[in-house]
Design an enzyme around this catalytic site. Structure first.
Site, PDB file in Angstrom:
ATOM      1  N   GLY A 176      35.428  46.167  39.725  1.00 25.99           N
ATOM      2  CA  GLY A 176      35.772  47.561  39.966  1.00 25.99           C
ATOM      3  C   GLY A 176      36.603  47.707  41.220  1.00 25.99           C
ATOM      4  O   GLY A 176      37.044  46.717  41.824  1.00 25.99           O
ATOM      5  N   GLY A 177      36.806  48.960  41.618  1.00 25.34           N
ATOM      6  CA  GLY A 177      37.634  49.231  42.774  1.00 25.34           C
ATOM      7  C   GLY A 177      37.042  48.714  44.075  1.00 25.34           C
ATOM      8  O   GLY A 177      37.767  48.421  45.015  1.00 25.34           O
ATOM      9  N   GLN A 178      35.697  48.582  44.131  1.00 24.68           N
ATOM     10  CA  GLN A 178      35.069  48.128  45.365  1.00 24.68           C
ATOM     11  C   GLN A 178      34.904  46.616  45.437  1.00 24.68           C
ATOM     12  O   GLN A 178      34.686  46.068  46.513  1.00 24.68           O
ATOM     13  CB  GLN A 178      33.698  48.791  45.528  1.00 24.68           C
ATOM     14  CG  GLN A 178      33.781  50.280  45.810  1.00 24.68           C
ATOM     15  CD  GLN A 178      32.448  50.847  46.241  1.00 24.68           C
ATOM     16  OE1 GLN A 178      31.430  50.201  46.105  1.00 24.68           O
ATOM     17  NE2 GLN A 178      32.471  52.055  46.750  1.00 24.68           N
ATOM     18  N   GLY A 179      34.972  45.930  44.302  1.00 22.51           N
ATOM     19  CA  GLY A 179      34.825  44.491  44.357  1.00 22.51           C
ATOM     20  C   GLY A 179      34.370  43.892  43.040  1.00 22.51           C
ATOM     21  O   GLY A 179      34.391  44.539  41.997  1.00 22.51           O
ATOM     22  N   GLY A 208      30.924  42.102  36.378  1.00 21.24           N
ATOM     23  CA  GLY A 208      31.539  43.408  36.573  1.00 21.24           C
ATOM     24  C   GLY A 208      32.628  43.358  37.622  1.00 21.24           C
ATOM     25  O   GLY A 208      32.545  42.606  38.603  1.00 21.24           O
ATOM     26  N   LYS A 233      27.513  40.995  45.008  1.00 22.44           N
ATOM     27  CA  LYS A 233      28.718  41.830  45.011  1.00 22.44           C
ATOM     28  C   LYS A 233      29.641  41.413  46.146  1.00 22.44           C
ATOM     29  O   LYS A 233      29.294  41.509  47.316  1.00 22.44           O
ATOM     30  CB  LYS A 233      28.322  43.305  45.171  1.00 22.44           C
ATOM     31  CG  LYS A 233      29.463  44.301  45.068  1.00 22.44           C
ATOM     32  CD  LYS A 233      28.889  45.707  45.246  1.00 22.44           C
ATOM     33  CE  LYS A 233      29.891  46.779  44.939  1.00 22.44           C
ATOM     34  NZ  LYS A 233      29.296  48.137  45.120  1.00 22.44           N
ATOM     35  N   ASP A 241      28.405  60.250  45.243  1.00 20.32           N
ATOM     36  CA  ASP A 241      29.210  59.682  44.154  1.00 20.32           C
ATOM     37  C   ASP A 241      28.356  59.510  42.901  1.00 20.32           C
ATOM     38  O   ASP A 241      28.341  58.436  42.290  1.00 20.32           O
ATOM     39  CB  ASP A 241      29.829  58.353  44.583  1.00 20.32           C
ATOM     40  CG  ASP A 241      30.989  57.937  43.675  1.00 20.32           C
ATOM     41  OD1 ASP A 241      31.502  58.802  42.930  1.00 20.32           O
ATOM     42  OD2 ASP A 241      31.382  56.767  43.714  1.00 20.32           O
TER      43      ASP A 241
END
Length: 691
Positions: free
Chosen positions: A370-373, A368, A389, A486
């Site tokens: 995404g914007g966070q990593g 995966g 992560k 969130d």
């Protein structure tokens, strides 16, 4: 004084012995000025006089005095600061509405370049009556504000921008690419004297507050000063030579003599500064001028060799210690050691352990992004399968989110909350280690349904009940109440038995037991964001309830929180859901799987609950405890819906509800109604067609 400090001072003397020429601002044999504006290197007039094309300046000599422009982005340069790493430009007003002859949308993108709007000096500002202005990056609201109007009053004329016909918010850090949106809210006062034209722009907040007496004057200007941060992009300290020439000698600094190099705060790239006691341009080879300190050549050679040997031996240890401190390791250790509950099960992994677990972060292990990593699948030495992560850290705020997620997840022990196994702070990017959740996100199963294994109505109801129970635990049963902040279908994972696991606690917050709300900078995912929170910046437990209500609607409709802009239905799933219920045509919006498998009474109950959750008035929303109890009752009543719960009439704001529901009387049973009653009750008819 330690040995290392003494050795570093000797190394500095070696640099000083090279000598310094007279301080200068521009590159030799290049124009230093355009009109009234100095143009220091790395900027330069002409391609041969600048660092690269992003820093090239053209001088318009057809006006008096001549005006400089950044050639690549075509913005007028007002001044350049080497000390602060900023450039002040004339920036266009971004977006207008109800303004004759003005543009109605705007998109800005400087991706890959050295410029970003300054978080320190620039403010995103909206002017006009009841203006809702916000900026988005990748469908995520990244900032915004709302102005209001009061009948019989006018906007201030002293440069203040406190909400009355003018509002401001700080530019997000590292902002290079975004889309600006502007709309007139439904809270307008009908005062013919008030201006209907509204507009938004990025502006230097010092100029706005000191030089501009009337905010409405910006409409006629078209351009306002704004401050951009700049840095030498895609470069690292001690890895790039002067004038962007690659070098292999790692002892050579990118910056000039008597200058120091440091990593820019908000994004990749470096900035230079003259050492203490020196002045000039640190980006030129000998741009910093000062007093020389002599030192013996023989001593320098001996000490340089000794320094090399010592630093080589300690390089790896020092690097890991630096990363540990930068990633908040000391604070994290203190918080974990002083906490209770599940903390003893949270482990600090070494970088070596996780490198081996992920096969050195092999791309084939990526599960995966995404914007966070980026998330990697890995296997620990004891055979456990984990998700590792690797976080993207940009600025101090992201480090705080990382520490926040570790501390919060260390306090949580719930079967429907993803389990944190530990973290690693020894690397450049902090690492989080979670239990491996194999079946992806709820969003994938709802919006990209697998025909071989569809998510059934029974599964949807069970998953919704599990998520509601987890949120009720966070709000009311955890040792310290927690607001998730969130909730969305992409943050709900499904395990091997398709049980829900609530994830991503990076923006979550602990709440004091007697605390009713949190006042924070607005952030979240557009479509799930509580409108009341967006307007007031006050996040309550009912804000999580609103987001969960959107997830319930996703369960029912199979549609995303933000519909396609090309759709005739509109952009917001919430507004379309309310409209469909008002017009007694919810069946037109329902997912085919729901229509096929769900009982009409069950769907009615879930839809009614979802509507209560997304009430614009947060006080009228149920608590997560009430939501969880309601879902448990509905789940237990599956297959036994001979009668319905005794629903109360719920009042809605006139903004939310355009006309009353049709109602019909039904006889009471005992399934959903927990108290015995023989009276007839009123229940909404959400759809008319039969299944």
């Amino acid at each position: 004084m330690s040995t290392v400090q003494w050795l570093l001072q000797i190394s500095l003397l070696l640099w000083l012995s090279i000598g310094a020429a007279a301080a200068t601002q521009g590159k030799p044999d290049c124009p230093k000025r355009c009109g009234d504006v100095d143009i220091p290197y790395p900027f330069g007039i002409g391609s041969a006089c600048c660092f690269d094309e992003w820093f090239e300046v053209t001088c318009n000599n057809s006006v008096h005095p001549p005006k400089p422009f950044l050639k690549r982005i075509n913005l007028e340069v007002l001044n350049v600061s080497l000390d602060h790493g900023t450039i002040r430009v004339n920036n266009p007003v971004l977006i207008y509405q109800n303004c004759s002859g003005k543009p109605s949308n705007y998109r800005k993108s400087w991706n890959g370049g050295p410029f970003s709007f300054s978080e320190t000096y620039t403010r995103f500002t909206a002017v006009g009556c009841s203006a809702l202005a916000y900026i988005m990056q990748d469908d995520v609201v990244n900032g915004g504000c709302m102005s209001f109007c009061k009948q019989g009053t006018t906007a201030p004329t002293n440069g203040n921008c406190n909400g009355l016909e003018c509002c401001q918010t700080q530019a997000p850090p590292g902002l290079q690419s975004f889309t600006a949106y502007l709309e007139s809210t439904s809270y307008n006062f009908s005062d013919p004297k008030q201006e209907t034209c509204i507009y938004a722009f990025m502006v230097d907040h010092k100029w706005f507050s000191s030089k501009l007496s009337d905010p409405h004057a910006v409409k006629d200007k078209g351009y306002v000063p704004a401050v951009l941060d700049w840095r030498i992009y895609n470069a690292k300290c001690e890895s790039v030579g002067w004038n962007n020439t690659s070098i292999s000698n790692t002892s050579t600094s990118f910056c000039g003599t008597n200058a120091r190099c440091s990593v820019a705060n908000q994004s990749s790239g470096v900035i230079c500064a003259c050492d203490r006691g020196y002045e000039g341009n640190p980006y030129l080879p000998e741009g910093c001028q000062g007093i020389l300190a002599g030192v013996g050549t023989l001593l320098l050679v001996i000490c340089a060799w000794w320094l090399y040997k010592v630093l080589k031996r300690r390089q790896k240890i020092k690097y890991k210690e630096k990363c540990f401190k930068r990633n908040g390791g000391l604070l994290l250790e203190q918080q974990l050691s002083s906490s209770e509950g599940n903390v003893d099960k949270t482990k600090l992994f070494t970088s070596k352990e996780l490198e081996k677990a992920t096969d050195h972060y092999n791309e084939n292990r990526v599960i995966g992004k995404g914007g966070q990593g980026t998330v990697y699948k890995g296997m620990l030495m004891d055979g456990r399968i984990v998700a590792v992560k690797k976080l993207k850290i940009v600025g101090d705020g992201k480090v705080e989110q990382f520490i926040n997620e570790v501390v919060i997840l260390s306090q949580i022990n719930h079967r429907n909350v993803v389990k944190l196994l530990g973290c690693c702070l020894e690397t450049t990017e902090p690492l989080l280690v979670y239990e491996f959740v194999p079946n992806g996100t709820l969003s994938e199963h709802i919006h990209d349904q697998n025909e071989e294994f569809p998510i059934t109505w029974e599964m949807r109801l069970r998953i919704a009940t599990e998520v509601a129970g987890a949120l009720f635990y966070l709000h009311s049963a955890a040792s310290i109440p927690i607001y998730h902040r969130d909730i969305k279908s992409t943050n709900i994972l499904l395990d091997d038995k398709y049980r829900a696991k609530v994830a991503d606690f990076g923006t979550s917050k602990f709440v004091a037991i007697d605390q009713t709300h949190l006042t924070t900078q607005v952030q979240g995912t557009f479509g799930y964001l509580d409108p009341e929170y967006f307007q007031s910046s006050q996040f309550t437990e009912k804000s999580d309830v609103y987001s969960f209500g959107i997830v319930l609607i996703e369960f029912l409709t199979g549609k995303k929180a933000i519909l396609s802009t090309a759709s005739k239905e509109g952009k917001s799933l919430a507004s379309n859901f309310i409209l469909s219920m008002n017009e007694d045509c919810l069946s037109n919006l329902l997912d085919a799987q729901v229509v096929k498998e769900g009982r009409k009474e069950e769907i009615n109950a879930i839809a009614f609950l979802a509507r209560r959750c997304i009430n614009l008035n947060g006080k009228k929303r149920p608590t997560m405890m009430e939501v969880a109890m309601e879902l448990e009752r509905i789940k237990k009543c599956q297959g036994d819906f001979s009668a319905q719960e005794n629903f109360k009439e719920v009042e809605y704001d006139t903004i939310e509800l355009t006309r009353p529901w049709d109602v019909a009387s039904t006889s009471m049973g005992s399934c959903l109604n927990t108290s015995a009653s023989s009276s007839l009750d009123v229940q909404p008819l959400l759809f008319q067609k039969s299944f």
